[in-house]
Design an enzyme around this catalytic site. Structure first.
Site, mmCIF file in Angstrom:
data_model
loop_
_atom_site.group_PDB
_atom_site.id
_atom_site.type_symbol
_atom_site.label_atom_id
_atom_site.label_comp_id
_atom_site.label_asym_id
_atom_site.label_seq_id
_atom_site.Cartn_x
_atom_site.Cartn_y
_atom_site.Cartn_z
ATOM 1 N N GLN A 100 0.856 -1.195 0.000
ATOM 2 C CA GLN A 100 0.000 0.000 0.000
ATOM 3 C C GLN A 100 0.892 1.246 0.000
ATOM 4 O OE1 GLN A 100 -2.362 1.500 3.332
ATOM 5 N NE2 GLN A 100 -4.168 1.494 2.018
ATOM 6 N N TYR A 179 -5.452 11.090 3.801
ATOM 7 C CA TYR A 179 -4.055 11.321 3.455
ATOM 8 C C TYR A 179 -3.951 12.017 2.093
ATOM 9 C CZ TYR A 179 -3.467 8.434 7.554
ATOM 10 O OH TYR A 179 -3.545 7.953 8.837
ATOM 11 N N ARG A 226 -7.405 2.553 -3.016
ATOM 12 C CA ARG A 226 -8.351 2.633 -1.890
ATOM 13 C C ARG A 226 -8.851 4.076 -1.780
ATOM 14 N NH1 ARG A 226 -7.777 0.542 4.464
ATOM 15 N NH2 ARG A 226 -9.739 -0.572 4.277
ATOM 16 N N GLY A 316 -9.540 -6.517 8.851
ATOM 17 C CA GLY A 316 -8.438 -5.816 9.500
ATOM 18 C C GLY A 316 -8.137 -6.348 10.883
ATOM 19 N N ARG A 317 -8.769 -5.741 11.898
ATOM 20 C CA ARG A 317 -8.439 -6.060 13.295
ATOM 21 C C ARG A 317 -8.500 -7.551 13.631
ATOM 22 N NH1 ARG A 317 -12.118 -1.049 14.960
ATOM 23 N NH2 ARG A 317 -13.019 -1.783 12.987
#
Ligand SMILES: Cc1cc2nc3c(=O)[nH]c(=O)nc-3n(C[C@H](O)[C@H](O)[C@H](O)COP(=O)(O)O)c2cc1C
Length: 347
Positions: A100, A179, A226, A316-317
């Protein structure tokens, strides 16, 4: 019943995934002082290689993209070497991994890169400070010049090339979560009045130029993106953002990317200006491979795929808590519950 998660899936002629479960990108801040991936990171990714595709933690494309401690880079020969150990480990275990690519823009902090300038579309800062480093408050960035923009585009393309040289199967451009790329796409952070701001076409120009430069370098089959049409992190939403994404999505569809990935923590979150949640908004206008994510269980993700809400599920988590997530789900073994304390260690 989560059978559909275990079907193979061809992203295109080049990349075939063994199953539909992706490991979502997860920043762990565990690279060494030169932002080189460590052997512990190689082991961590290797343990998760039975995901259909791993997306690496966000990797900075150049020094002034850094906004958090010890986030790995892809701009020095040592960093490329460090990543080779990660990618070969994943490949040896039969997995696939994308890098990424990240520049934090206005969320960067000069503490990490020797007092250079913080760069963003416009001179509009975010309030707050670097997580767990309260003394590092965010700065008002410099609005990038045309020359800065050209260099950034080149540096994204070079980082993509470096990713391929390091053995990655492809790259996911981090265009989400407030970002740099995302900062061009929202009115909160983009106040420009030149060809990079002020209208949907102009606000999409830099993100599309980054996509095009990377596609030219490594191919559309190895390039993914993304995005966060719903602003939720380091960004305030604006009803006008909708038109920007209404313009961007068909443009992306023409590029025939490996996939598009929703950037969100909880896909149940609704956005007035999108008329609902982020994945439904994207799905309604974007007709290619979509990766859903955000507080899904294997079952709710499998149901969403069944209901045609997206094609692939990123987790994810739960992947932090369960290196063997895929095996556990397939064998119906109970999962270990994620907790934030797990971030202190790379297991
Ligand atoms: C510790 C942590 C680090 C993250 N790092 C990144 C990252 O580097 N890049 C990114 O796009 N998203 C990042 N995310 C967001 C995840 O990719 C994902 O969207 C989010 O965790 C929701 O999925 P989940 O509910 O399955 O965890 C991070 C999330 C967490 C919890």
């Amino acid at each position: 019943m989560t059978d559909n998660l275990f079907q193979s899936f061809a992203l295109n002629d080049t990349i075939h995934l063994a199953n539909r479960i992706l490991m979502a990108p997860l920043t762990r801040c565990m690279a060494d002082e030169n932002l080189v991936p460590t052997p512990a990171m190689a082991a961590y990714y290797g343990r998760r290689a039975d995901a259909g595709l791993i997306i690496s933690e966000a990797v900075i494309i150049r020094p002034d993209g850094q906004g958090y401690p010890n986030t790995p880079g892809l701009f020095t020969p040592q960093q490329i070497e460090g990543w080779k150990a990660v990618t070969s480990g994943v490949h040896q275990h039969g997995g696939k991994i994308f890098a990424q690519l990240w520049h934090t823009g206005r969320v960067a902090h000069p503490h990490f890169f020797g007092d250079g300038e913080v760069m963003a579309p416009s001179a509009v800062g975010v309030t707050g400070s670097v997580p767990r480093m309260r003394e590092l408050t965010y700065q008002v960035p410099k609005a990038v010049t045309h020359d800065d923009i050209s260099k950034l585009i080149n540096d994204y393309a070079q980082a993509a090339q470096n990713a391929i040289d390091a053995g990655f199967d492809g790259v996911e451009i981090h265009g989400a979560n407030g970002y740099l790329v995302d900062q061009f796409l929202h009115f909160d952070s983009n106040k420009r009045d030149d060809e990079f701001g002020g209208s949907p076409q102009n606000m999409a120009r830099f993100p599309l130029a980054v996509v095009d430069a990377i596609v030219a370098r490594i191919g559309n089959d190895r390039t993914a993106l993304r995005i966060s049409p719903g602003a939720y992190f380091n960004m305030a939403g604006d009803p006008r953002d909708r038109e920007v994404f209404d313009y961007l999505l068909p443009q992306l569809e023409q590029r025939d990317l490996a996939f598009l990935h929703v950037g969100i923590f909880d896909d149940a979150m609704e956005f007035d200006y999108l008329g609902g949640n982020a994945s439904s908004y994207i799905r309604a206008i974007y007709n290619k491979t979509l990766v859903g994510v955000g507080s899904f269980t294997a079952q709710s993700g499998s149901d969403a795929i069944n209901d045609n809400k997206f094609d692939l599920l990123a987790i994810g988590r739960p992947f932090i808590a369960n290196p063997d997530y895929v095996t556990r789900v397939r064998d119906n073994v109970e999962l270990v519950e994620y907790s934030d304390e797990m971030l202190a260690q790379l297991v």
